[in-house]
Design a protein around this motif. Sequence first.
Motif, PDB file in Angstrom:
ATOM      1  N   LEU B 163     -17.616  16.622 -26.663  1.00  0.00           N
ATOM      2  CA  LEU B 163     -17.266  15.209 -26.510  1.00  0.00           C
ATOM      3  C   LEU B 163     -17.255  14.882 -24.975  1.00  0.00           C
ATOM      4  N   GLY B 164     -16.814  16.238 -24.402  1.00  0.00           N
ATOM      5  CA  GLY B 164     -16.743  15.746 -22.954  1.00  0.00           C
ATOM      6  C   GLY B 164     -17.841  15.198 -21.876  1.00  0.00           C
ATOM      7  N   VAL B 165     -19.189  15.333 -22.585  1.00  0.00           N
ATOM      8  CA  VAL B 165     -20.197  15.025 -21.849  1.00  0.00           C
ATOM      9  C   VAL B 165     -20.565  13.661 -21.971  1.00  0.00           C
ATOM     10  N   ALA B 166     -20.122  12.994 -23.066  1.00  0.00           N
ATOM     11  CA  ALA B 166     -20.453  11.676 -23.666  1.00  0.00           C
ATOM     12  C   ALA B 166     -20.346  10.844 -22.441  1.00  0.00           C
ATOM     13  N   PHE B 168     -20.436  11.318 -19.222  1.00  0.00           N
ATOM     14  CA  PHE B 168     -21.615  11.388 -18.238  1.00  0.00           C
ATOM     15  C   PHE B 168     -22.883  11.061 -18.698  1.00  0.00           C
ATOM     16  N   GLY B 169     -23.165  11.081 -19.947  1.00  0.00           N
ATOM     17  CA  GLY B 169     -24.465  10.754 -20.633  1.00  0.00           C
ATOM     18  C   GLY B 169     -24.374   9.260 -20.357  1.00  0.00           C
ATOM     19  N   MET B 170     -23.405   8.495 -20.589  1.00  0.00           N
ATOM     20  CA  MET B 170     -23.836   7.081 -20.443  1.00  0.00           C
ATOM     21  C   MET B 170     -23.739   6.802 -19.025  1.00  0.00           C
ATOM     22  N   LEU B 171     -23.265   7.326 -18.145  1.00  0.00           N
ATOM     23  CA  LEU B 171     -23.247   6.892 -16.449  1.00  0.00           C
ATOM     24  C   LEU B 171     -24.633   7.069 -16.282  1.00  0.00           C
ATOM     25  N   ILE B 172     -25.325   8.432 -16.936  1.00  0.00           N
ATOM     26  CA  ILE B 172     -26.840   8.670 -16.487  1.00  0.00           C
ATOM     27  C   ILE B 172     -27.680   7.654 -17.128  1.00  0.00           C
ATOM     28  N   ALA B 173     -27.503   7.010 -18.421  1.00  0.00           N
ATOM     29  CA  ALA B 173     -28.195   6.088 -18.809  1.00  0.00           C
ATOM     30  C   ALA B 173     -28.102   4.656 -18.010  1.00  0.00           C
ATOM     31  N   VAL B 174     -27.177   4.526 -17.246  1.00  0.00           N
ATOM     32  CA  VAL B 174     -26.948   3.466 -16.320  1.00  0.00           C
ATOM     33  C   VAL B 174     -27.502   3.414 -15.111  1.00  0.00           C
TER      34      VAL B 174
END
Lengths: 102, 241
Positions: B163-166, B168-174
Amino acid sequence: MEHNVYLYIGVMALVTYLIRVLPLTLIRREIRNRTIRSFLYYVPYVTLAVMTFPAILHATGTFWSGLAALIVAVIAALRGLSLLQVALAACSVVFLLELVLL
Amino acid sequence: MTKAGWFRRGMKDGIPIALGYFAVSVSLGIAMQNAGITAFQGGLMSFTNMTSAGQFAGTTVIAAGSGYLVMAIMELIINARYLLMSCALSQRLDQSVSLPCRLLFGLTVTDEIFGISIARGETYLEPMYSLGAFAVACPGWTLGTVVGAVMGDVLPDRVVSALGVALFGMLIAVFIPPAKKDKVVAGTVAAGMILSFLFAQLPVLSRISQGVTIILLTVVIAGAAAVLFPIGEEEATDHGT
């Protein structure tokens, strides 16, 4: 000296809120200066990139799962997947990889 | 779209943020528990602050028993990036947006809600969209903190780790989609990553806190890009989704 936790929380909340709200309330006009406009245009992307890397490498149990999450998320985002899909892809790859590695 | 419609869309886009927040704030709650902060105090701090780095740092200050001024300066430095975000957002609000609405909208300036608000790409932002996301994300953040403080040790490490990378995943998608469209944005993103990696690794630079690194690199890189590659009128109005 004994400190009060609630007072600490109040100080944190106040400072953080002022930082967030002052520019929004004080800058009411459209900025015309082209350099400042350009600066503010680039700010979000640079900030988010700097926050993501290398922090993502230390966010998980091992360096390798963090790196895998980064690569998978970048590929998913390049393919135009949504925020939720990219986030889930990153979480899944970490979970699966750590089943094997740890 | 109506204001209620924007609010609902914001709530929908806020769901992944709330899940990510929940995951991160569980680990925050565990850290607070170790620092002697109660679950109620932790929940209150999360509800009124909504800032991961700021609260992790604040928890350290409380644990160390440093003064209130130290706390204020610490939060100012770590959260100064919100100042930049808020300046950027001020340019995307219609001038007719009222003061009370701006005061509420200020609450939503977090890394992730800022990210999805910017990613909408309309000329003017509808504050109700960000407030909708906030209405979902804030309970997620608060609840996760309380859960972490109460029962952090019960959750399997693997789940917490994944869950810790959730977020970061979203920021990358932005930031990846605009980087794909605009070469200069791609260049600033790449420069940001390389330099922040160097700042984390090099002996002297690695002593600089992460909050300061973020501000420093943002100002230098975005500043250089603004001078070398000023945007044209079309990008200034259509913020390139």
